[in-house]
Design a protein around this motif. Structure first.
Motif, PDB file in Angstrom:
ATOM      1  N   ALA A  52       0.816  -1.213   0.000  1.00  0.00           N
ATOM      2  CA  ALA A  52       0.000   0.000   0.000  1.00  0.00           C
ATOM      3  C   ALA A  52       0.852   1.267   0.000  1.00  0.00           C
ATOM      4  O   ALA A  52       0.421   2.306  -0.494  1.00  0.00           O
ATOM      5  CB  ALA A  52      -0.933   0.006   1.205  1.00  0.00           C
ATOM      6  N   GLY A  55       2.794   2.863  -3.700  1.00  0.00           N
ATOM      7  CA  GLY A  55       2.159   3.919  -4.500  1.00  0.00           C
ATOM      8  C   GLY A  55       2.581   5.301  -4.036  1.00  0.00           C
ATOM      9  O   GLY A  55       2.808   6.201  -4.846  1.00  0.00           O
ATOM     10  N   GLU A  56       2.708   5.480  -2.732  1.00  0.00           N
ATOM     11  CA  GLU A  56       3.172   6.754  -2.181  1.00  0.00           C
ATOM     12  C   GLU A  56       4.601   7.054  -2.634  1.00  0.00           C
ATOM     13  O   GLU A  56       4.928   8.186  -2.977  1.00  0.00           O
ATOM     14  CB  GLU A  56       3.131   6.729  -0.649  1.00  0.00           C
ATOM     15  N   GLU A  66      -1.267   9.847  -6.369  1.00  0.00           N
ATOM     16  CA  GLU A  66      -1.010   8.685  -5.526  1.00  0.00           C
ATOM     17  C   GLU A  66      -2.021   7.559  -5.755  1.00  0.00           C
ATOM     18  O   GLU A  66      -1.662   6.382  -5.762  1.00  0.00           O
ATOM     19  CB  GLU A  66      -1.022   9.106  -4.059  1.00  0.00           C
ATOM     20  N   ALA A  67      -3.290   7.910  -5.969  1.00  0.00           N
ATOM     21  CA  ALA A  67      -4.323   6.890  -6.198  1.00  0.00           C
ATOM     22  C   ALA A  67      -4.075   6.142  -7.506  1.00  0.00           C
ATOM     23  O   ALA A  67      -4.251   4.921  -7.577  1.00  0.00           O
ATOM     24  CB  ALA A  67      -5.698   7.527  -6.210  1.00  0.00           C
ATOM     25  N   ALA A  70      -1.149   3.825  -6.921  1.00  0.00           N
ATOM     26  CA  ALA A  70      -1.531   2.698  -6.075  1.00  0.00           C
ATOM     27  C   ALA A  70      -2.237   1.610  -6.874  1.00  0.00           C
ATOM     28  O   ALA A  70      -1.972   0.416  -6.687  1.00  0.00           O
ATOM     29  CB  ALA A  70      -2.416   3.179  -4.929  1.00  0.00           C
ATOM     30  N   VAL A  73       0.377  -0.133  -8.990  1.00  0.00           N
ATOM     31  CA  VAL A  73       1.226  -0.991  -8.154  1.00  0.00           C
ATOM     32  C   VAL A  73       0.497  -2.287  -7.813  1.00  0.00           C
ATOM     33  O   VAL A  73       1.080  -3.371  -7.904  1.00  0.00           O
ATOM     34  CB  VAL A  73       1.664  -0.253  -6.867  1.00  0.00           C
ATOM     35  N   GLU A  74      -0.766  -2.198  -7.432  1.00  0.00           N
ATOM     36  CA  GLU A  74      -1.538  -3.411  -7.097  1.00  0.00           C
ATOM     37  C   GLU A  74      -1.563  -4.383  -8.277  1.00  0.00           C
ATOM     38  O   GLU A  74      -1.351  -5.581  -8.106  1.00  0.00           O
ATOM     39  CB  GLU A  74      -2.959  -3.065  -6.659  1.00  0.00           C
TER      40      GLU A  74
END
Length: 144
Positions: A52, A55-56, A66-67, A70, A73-74
């Motif tokens: 989690a 992403g940051e 950032e969203a 994220a 990345v997922e």
């Protein structure tokens, strides 16, 4: 506690050369290339950064929300799991150390995992696995 993944140490060898991560699966001979944000995700995985929080890290280095990072990345971490390059790790306490050496890169491109299977036979060929107690190479037959 936050979810982490870690490199599948029993089945994967990897190295980073000039910003490109190269990884090889020992059991299949498939090899993988990761550059840009994908290499940064890999560095975060090696450092034990929770999924989690990756992403940051990317949002601080690229011009990306950032969203958006994220979500990318997922999806990328799921690819790494599907390819057995990483395995689910222990949960991490908040405040994990962010890896050093990741500089600001500018424009955003989502992480991509390039998969190559063209050299599987060559990478799996290892005559050392055929070693007997006499050592290698061992010539058997007449005159040996």
């Amino acid at each position: 506690m936050q979810r982490t993944v870690m490199v599948n140490a029993a089945g994967v060898v990897h190295d980073t050369l000039d910003g490109e991560v190269l990884a090889i699966r020992n059991d299949t001979g498939a090899y993988y290339s990761m550059v840009g944000s994908a290499a940064d995700v890999w560095a975060c995985v090696l450092a034990g950064v929770p999924v989690a929080a990756i992403g940051e890290v990317l949002a601080s280095r690229y011009e990306v929300d950032e969203a958006v990072a994220a979500v990318a990345v997922e999806g990328f971490v799921q690819q790494l799991l599907d390819q057995h390059l990483v395995v689910e790790g222990a949960t991490a306490a908040s405040g994990s150390v962010v890896p050093g050496g990741l500089e600001t890169r500018g424009s955003w491109e989502p992480p991509v995992l390039d998969v190559f299977t063209d050299m599987q036979d060559l990478l799996l060929f290892d005559p050392i696995h055929e070693v007997r107690p006499e050592g290698w190479p061992h010539v058997s037959g007449p005159g040996a």
